[in-house]
Motif scaffolding. Structure first.
Motif, PDB file in Angstrom:
ATOM      1  N   GLN A  62     -17.931  -6.569  21.780  1.00  0.00           N
ATOM      2  CA  GLN A  62     -16.653  -5.980  22.188  1.00  0.00           C
ATOM      3  C   GLN A  62     -15.814  -5.594  20.958  1.00  0.00           C
ATOM      4  O   GLN A  62     -15.217  -4.522  20.901  1.00  0.00           O
ATOM      5  CB  GLN A  62     -15.904  -7.007  23.051  1.00  0.00           C
ATOM      6  N   ILE A  63     -15.794  -6.472  19.970  1.00  0.00           N
ATOM      7  CA  ILE A  63     -15.012  -6.215  18.747  1.00  0.00           C
ATOM      8  C   ILE A  63     -15.591  -5.036  17.966  1.00  0.00           C
ATOM      9  O   ILE A  63     -14.852  -4.157  17.507  1.00  0.00           O
ATOM     10  CB  ILE A  63     -14.962  -7.487  17.873  1.00  0.00           C
ATOM     11  N   ILE A  64     -16.926  -5.005  17.810  1.00  0.00           N
ATOM     12  CA  ILE A  64     -17.550  -3.916  17.049  1.00  0.00           C
ATOM     13  C   ILE A  64     -17.297  -2.573  17.716  1.00  0.00           C
ATOM     14  O   ILE A  64     -17.010  -1.567  17.050  1.00  0.00           O
ATOM     15  CB  ILE A  64     -19.065  -4.166  16.866  1.00  0.00           C
ATOM     16  N   GLU A  65     -17.356  -2.537  19.043  1.00  0.00           N
ATOM     17  CA  GLU A  65     -17.065  -1.293  19.777  1.00  0.00           C
ATOM     18  C   GLU A  65     -15.647  -0.808  19.474  1.00  0.00           C
ATOM     19  O   GLU A  65     -15.402   0.387  19.292  1.00  0.00           O
ATOM     20  CB  GLU A  65     -17.232  -1.520  21.283  1.00  0.00           C
ATOM     21  N   GLN A  66     -14.708  -1.751  19.398  1.00  0.00           N
ATOM     22  CA  GLN A  66     -13.316  -1.380  19.139  1.00  0.00           C
ATOM     23  C   GLN A  66     -13.106  -0.959  17.685  1.00  0.00           C
ATOM     24  O   GLN A  66     -12.343  -0.033  17.401  1.00  0.00           O
ATOM     25  CB  GLN A  66     -12.384  -2.534  19.529  1.00  0.00           C
TER      26      GLN A  66
END
Length: 278
Positions: free
Chosen positions: A235-239
Motif C-alpha cells: 500500500q505504501i509503495i503504491e502511494q
C-alpha cells in the motif's frame, strides 16, 4: 515500584501489538517482548504508572500519550552518507538531466521519508548543494518526515557529535558544518545554507495523506518498510509511486526488495527504482 514490576503479560503485549500495527505499521512479535518492556519502562517512569497494564489502560485511550508510545517503540538507525552509492547515482542522474534542456526543470523536490534524526536529508542537501555549484540555476527543496517527535526535534536542531560526521568528506565538512564550541563535547552544526532547503514535519506512512505532500523527483524510504507487514508495504509503495513524477527515483534500503514492474518502476540498479514514463 517500577524496579519490582511484573513482566508484560501476553494479553497486554497482544493489545499493544495490535494498536501499534494499526497506528504505525510497526510489528511487535513475541520474541521482542523484553525490548518492548525496556522501552515501555521509560514511559512508566515519566508518567508515574505502576504497571504495564495500568499504563496501557490509560495510554491506549489518550491520544497525546499514543504519540509518545509510538515514539518510544520506534527503532531509529541512520548515518550520514549511509548506502553512499545511492547518492553517487542521484548525482549522475541529475547531472544528465540538468545538461539536457528538454529534461531540465526549474525546481526539484525530494522526500526523505522516515528521516529519523536528520542524517539522511542533510546528506541529500549536501549532495544537491554541490550540484548547485556546477549548475547555478538548479533549485531544490526537501521534505523530511518521521513518525517520532523526538527524532524530528534532533533533526531540526541539526547538531551532531564529531564522531557521527566522520562519513562526510573533509571538503563537505568545511563547506557545510559549523563547529560548536563546548567544553564537554566536540559538536558540529549544519550550516544554514543547507537547513533552509529542508522542512521537517511529522508524517505517518500508514495513516498519512500522501496526496497532501505533492509530487516529487526523488523519494528516499530506506530501511523503514522492513517494519511493516507485506500488505502495508504494498500500500505504501503504491502511494510513493503515485507521488513520483514521470522518471522520478525511489530509493529503498539494501535489506529491502520489491518487484519494480508491479508498481510501474524500472530498476537501473539494485534498490533504486525509476518511475516508468507513461
Amino acid at each position: 515500584m517500577i524496579g519490582h514490576m511484573g513482566p508484560l503479560s501476553e494479553r497486554d503485549h497482544h493489545r499493544l501489538a495490535e494498536f501499534i500495527d494499526q497506528a504505525a505499521g510497526i510489528q511487535l512479535p513475541a520474541h521482542k517482548r523484553s525490548l518492548i518492556e525496556s522501552r515501555l519502562r521509560k514511559r512508566l517512569m515519566v508518567t508515574g504508572k505502576d504497571s504495564f497494564h495500568q499504563y496501557l489502560d490509560w495510554a491506549l485511550m489518550d491520544s497525546s500519550e499514543q504519540v509518545m508510545l509510538i515514539d518510544v517503540l520506534t527503532t531509529n538507525k541512520t548515518d550520514f552518507f549511509r548506502e553512499s552509492n545511492h547518492f553517487s547515482f542521484l548525482t549522475e542522474y541529475l547531472s544528465q538531466r540538468l545538461q539536457n534542456a528538454s529534461l531540465r526543470r526549474s525546481h526539484y523536490r525530494f522526500w526523505s521519508a522516515g528521516c529519523s534524526t536528520g542524517e539522511e536529508p542533510y546528506t541529500l542537501a549536501m549532495v544537491l548543494e554541490n550540484l548547485k555549484r556546477d549548475y547555478p540555476g538548479f533549485q531544490y527543496s526537501i521534505e523530511a518526515t518521521d513518525i517520532a517527535p523526538s527524532v524530528l526535534d534532533t533533526a531540526r536542531r541539526g547538531v551532531y557529535s564529531h564522531d557521527l560526521v566522520q562519513p562526510i568528506s573533509m571538503v563537505d565538512r568545511k563547506r557545510y558544518l559549523l563547529r560548536k564550541k563546548t567544553r564537554q563535547v566536540d559538536l558540529v552544526k549544519i550550516a544554514p545554507e543547507l537547513r533552509h532547503h529542508i522542512r521537517f514535519a511529522p508524517f505517518n506512512l500508514i495513516t498519512g495523506n500522501f496526496s497532501s505532500m505533492g509530487e516529487f523527483d526523488g523519494i528516499f524510504c530506506r530501511n523503514v518498510m522492513i517494519y511493516f507487514s507485506p500488505a502495508q508495504r504494498e500500500q505504501i509503495i503504491e502511494q510513493f509511486a503515485a507521488a513520483l513524477s514521470a522518471g522520478g527515483l525511489f530509493f529503498i534500503g539494501h535489506s529491502e526488495g520489491l518487484s519494480g514492474r508491479q508498481f510501474g518502476f524500472d530498476s537501473p540498479m539494485p534498490t533504486v527504482y525509476q518511475k516508468i514514463s507513461s
